[in-house]
Write an enzyme that holds these catalytic residues in place. Structure first.
Site, mmCIF file in Angstrom:
data_model
loop_
_atom_site.group_PDB
_atom_site.id
_atom_site.type_symbol
_atom_site.label_atom_id
_atom_site.label_comp_id
_atom_site.label_asym_id
_atom_site.label_seq_id
_atom_site.Cartn_x
_atom_site.Cartn_y
_atom_site.Cartn_z
ATOM 1 C CE LYS A 40 19.619 -4.829 2.556
ATOM 2 N NZ LYS A 40 20.538 -3.680 2.409
ATOM 3 C CE1 TYR A 279 -12.013 8.708 -0.588
ATOM 4 C CE2 TYR A 279 -10.272 7.060 -0.823
ATOM 5 C CZ TYR A 279 -11.407 7.535 -0.156
ATOM 6 O OH TYR A 279 -11.914 6.842 0.917
#
Length: 391
Positions: A40, A279
């Site tokens: 999956k 940042y």
């Protein structure tokens, strides 16, 4: 994908030889049991088609995917001949397509019995007169997520038996899911198995033929051998990660990481002590520091929680991310003798002396499962088969 492979400064190397090695470990832990390889979520980010084909070549009898759409795509990728189970769908799902493609379907709700039964009849009316749904009956033994409750289980069995008598259903298995298999001392799995066994006995006493049972995923395979029943469902251990590193690391379990995430160092510079990095200037270097840029960021699935903490290995030397992870890049402190073009490994196999996805999970407040599964689609998967590494 071909275009991305032609120029992309990062890659996830997928070692299919390591996958085969880990499958052998499953067989050693659960000898003689059928295996459902769980692929999956694009095989936990490793690439569903390549992983599934490798497992089929290695003799795996079943494949498991959560979403019905995944199952339909997987059938196209691997062809007929391998059983595929899907267990996540809602009302209105394309069940007729699943039946035509011989997809095994999980039944865990009353409405699902009705919908699957009607879908089979629709397929028959469409000309496939012998259409039949292969179903796995799911009982909720304590996960509280899916499956028939203990109270509604007898009614569900009666409805399913009617469908069987009409030739609409073929019952493949009874199944369930452990809630705390990665906590062997909790006693929860033993309680769940007692409920599971009681449900099986009840169904059999009602006259329902159930040829197979399965409940164990990776944690159950490793730490609950009494719960192997007829088939096991390895997921994370196939990909070389531990279901619970606190109990045993992947290396201690003799598992090999299938994915190695690496990227080219893009540039280098020396920044003065006290300089803010990335940042927000959430980190300032304490002294003159040599840093470089690695072209992977949160758009590639690198969590911002990796900022200033996640380990990286370059030329066999450990270092770390400095400052905030950006959308497409992150900054790392460069060890000596590292230059642009050298390869930075974010995570891979512990035997290669590099950080692991489980380590990344620990420092980013999550688990190794999420680290590999959320790796972005734009990062190319490069497939190799290093059988010799698995000796």
């Amino acid at each position: 994908m071909a275009l991305m492979l032609s120029y992309y400064p990062a890659r996830a190397t997928i070692d299919l030889g390591a996958l085969s090695h880990n499958l052998q470990r499953v067989r050693e832990c659960a000898p003689g049991k059928k295996i459902m390889g769980i692929v999956k979520a694009d095989a936990y980010g490793h690439g569903r088609a390549h992983v599934a084909r490798t497992l089929i070549d290695e003799g795996v009898e079943y494949l498991g995917v959560a979403q019905l759409g995944e199952a339909l795509a997987l059938r196209e990728e691997v062809g007929d001949g391998t059983h595929i189970l899907s267990w996540v769908f809602s009302q209105g799902a394309p069940l007729e397509d699943a039946i035509k493609k011989n997809i095994d379907i999980s039944l865990g709700a009353m409405w699902a019995i009705d919908d699957v039964c009607q879908a089979v009849k629709n397929v028959r009316h469409g000309g496939q007169v012998n259409a039949c749904a292969r179903v796995h009956i799911k009982v909720d033994t304590g996960m509280s997520r899916g499956g028939f409750s203990v109270e509604e289980f007898p009614e569900a069995c009666e409805k399913i038996m009617r469908c069987v008598s009409e030739g609409v259903f073929h019952v493949v298995a009874l199944w369930s899911h452990f809630a705390r298999a990665d906590e062997p001392e909790s006693g929860t799995c033993e309680k769940q198995c007692a409920i599971f066994d009681a449900a099986y006995e009840q169904a059999c006493n009602m006259g329902l033929d159930i040829p197979m049972r399965h409940i164990s995923a990776s944690g159950g395979i490793l730490w609950h051998p009494y719960a192997h029943y007829d088939m096991v469902r390895p997921g994370i251990m196939l990909y070389g990660l531990s279901p619970s590193p606190d109990i045993a690391t992947a290396s201690e379990l003799n598992l090999r990481a299938v994915m190695t995430l690496s990227a080219d160092v893009m540039n280098e510079r020396i920044i003065e002590g006290g300089t803010g990095v990335s940042y927000g200037h959430t980190e300032h270097v304490g002294e003159n520091t040599r840093v470089g840029v690695v072209p992977l960021g949160y758009a590639d699935g690198i969590s911002r929680l990796a900022s200033s903490v996640a380990p990286v290995s370059i030329n066999g030397k450990r270092t770390r991310i400095v400052g905030r992870v950006c959308m497409d890049q992150c900054i790392v402190e460069l060890p000596e003798d590292v230059h642009p073009g050298d390869k930075a490994v974010l995570f891979g196999d512990a035997h290669d002396n590099v950080p692991t996805a489980d380590e990344w999970g620990s420092v980013t407040q999550t688990i190794g499962y999420e680290v590999v599964t959320t790796l972005g689609a734009r990062v190319p998967r490069v497939y190799v088969d290093r059988k010799e590494t698995n000796v």
